[in-house]
Design a protein around this motif. Sequence first.
Motif, mmCIF file in Angstrom:
data_model
loop_
_atom_site.group_PDB
_atom_site.id
_atom_site.type_symbol
_atom_site.label_atom_id
_atom_site.label_comp_id
_atom_site.label_asym_id
_atom_site.label_seq_id
_atom_site.Cartn_x
_atom_site.Cartn_y
_atom_site.Cartn_z
ATOM 1 N N UNK A 34 0.844 -1.203 0.000
ATOM 2 C CA UNK A 34 0.000 0.000 0.000
ATOM 3 C C UNK A 34 0.878 1.252 0.000
ATOM 4 N N UNK A 35 1.905 1.258 0.852
ATOM 5 C CA UNK A 35 2.810 2.402 0.923
ATOM 6 C C UNK A 35 3.532 2.583 -0.407
ATOM 7 N N UNK A 36 4.032 1.486 -0.965
ATOM 8 C CA UNK A 36 4.748 1.554 -2.241
ATOM 9 C C UNK A 36 3.838 2.058 -3.363
ATOM 10 N N UNK A 37 2.581 1.592 -3.362
ATOM 11 C CA UNK A 37 1.634 2.039 -4.387
ATOM 12 C C UNK A 37 1.417 3.548 -4.295
ATOM 13 N N UNK A 38 1.201 4.056 -3.090
ATOM 14 C CA UNK A 38 0.959 5.486 -2.930
ATOM 15 C C UNK A 38 2.212 6.301 -3.236
ATOM 16 N N UNK A 39 3.364 5.754 -2.916
ATOM 17 C CA UNK A 39 4.608 6.449 -3.249
ATOM 18 C C UNK A 39 4.760 6.554 -4.760
ATOM 19 N N UNK A 42 2.410 9.185 -6.123
ATOM 20 C CA UNK A 42 2.930 10.536 -5.895
ATOM 21 C C UNK A 42 4.078 10.849 -6.847
ATOM 22 N N UNK A 43 4.936 9.866 -7.119
ATOM 23 C CA UNK A 43 6.018 10.091 -8.079
ATOM 24 C C UNK A 43 5.460 10.422 -9.451
ATOM 25 N N UNK A 44 4.444 9.716 -9.868
ATOM 26 C CA UNK A 44 3.844 9.968 -11.180
ATOM 27 C C UNK A 44 3.181 11.338 -11.226
ATOM 28 N N UNK A 45 2.517 11.713 -10.146
ATOM 29 C CA UNK A 45 1.906 13.042 -10.096
ATOM 30 C C UNK A 45 2.971 14.134 -10.162
ATOM 31 N N UNK A 46 4.082 13.919 -9.467
ATOM 32 C CA UNK A 46 5.162 14.897 -9.479
ATOM 33 C C UNK A 46 5.801 14.980 -10.863
#
Length: 154
Positions: A34-39, A42-46
């Motif tokens: 879950x943490x890796x997915x959200x990270x 966020x990387x893709x959004x950035x």
Amino acid sequence: MGATALHNKSPTLGYPEHDDPAYRKCQELKMERWIQMHYQIKQREQALAIAQHRELFYWLSGFYLSAFYGCASYYQRVKRASALAPLLPLTFVMGYYTDWAYGSKLHRIQAEANIIMEHEPELLHWPGGLPTVAGIDEARVEIQMEKKMHPHHM
């Protein structure tokens, strides 16, 4: 019958013991995923935000070069420094977007965010505190009731 016997071993009627190492390992793995997915989200959004700033930079560069050419040709005719005045604010705008698109602005923003998180955590509290399960359920029920009472508004 064998599968039923395995599930009934637990005193909690089919649910695994919380002190069971296999259950804990499974929960830890789920949390890590879950943490890796959200990270990664966020990387893709950035990356998308940086790409948007670069695209805007390209458009502004075209405008800046056109304005520069226009101001320079006007300056050639009138020989007054005031003809170059519009370039001053445009140069600051171009510098800002150049720094955003290709410079170290993002690193400076991240460093400032780390300082805020470390030294000013009180600025990060949400108004009204963290959402609770009860508050979320209450809002969900209110929306359902609103849909039932006013179906034409939704």
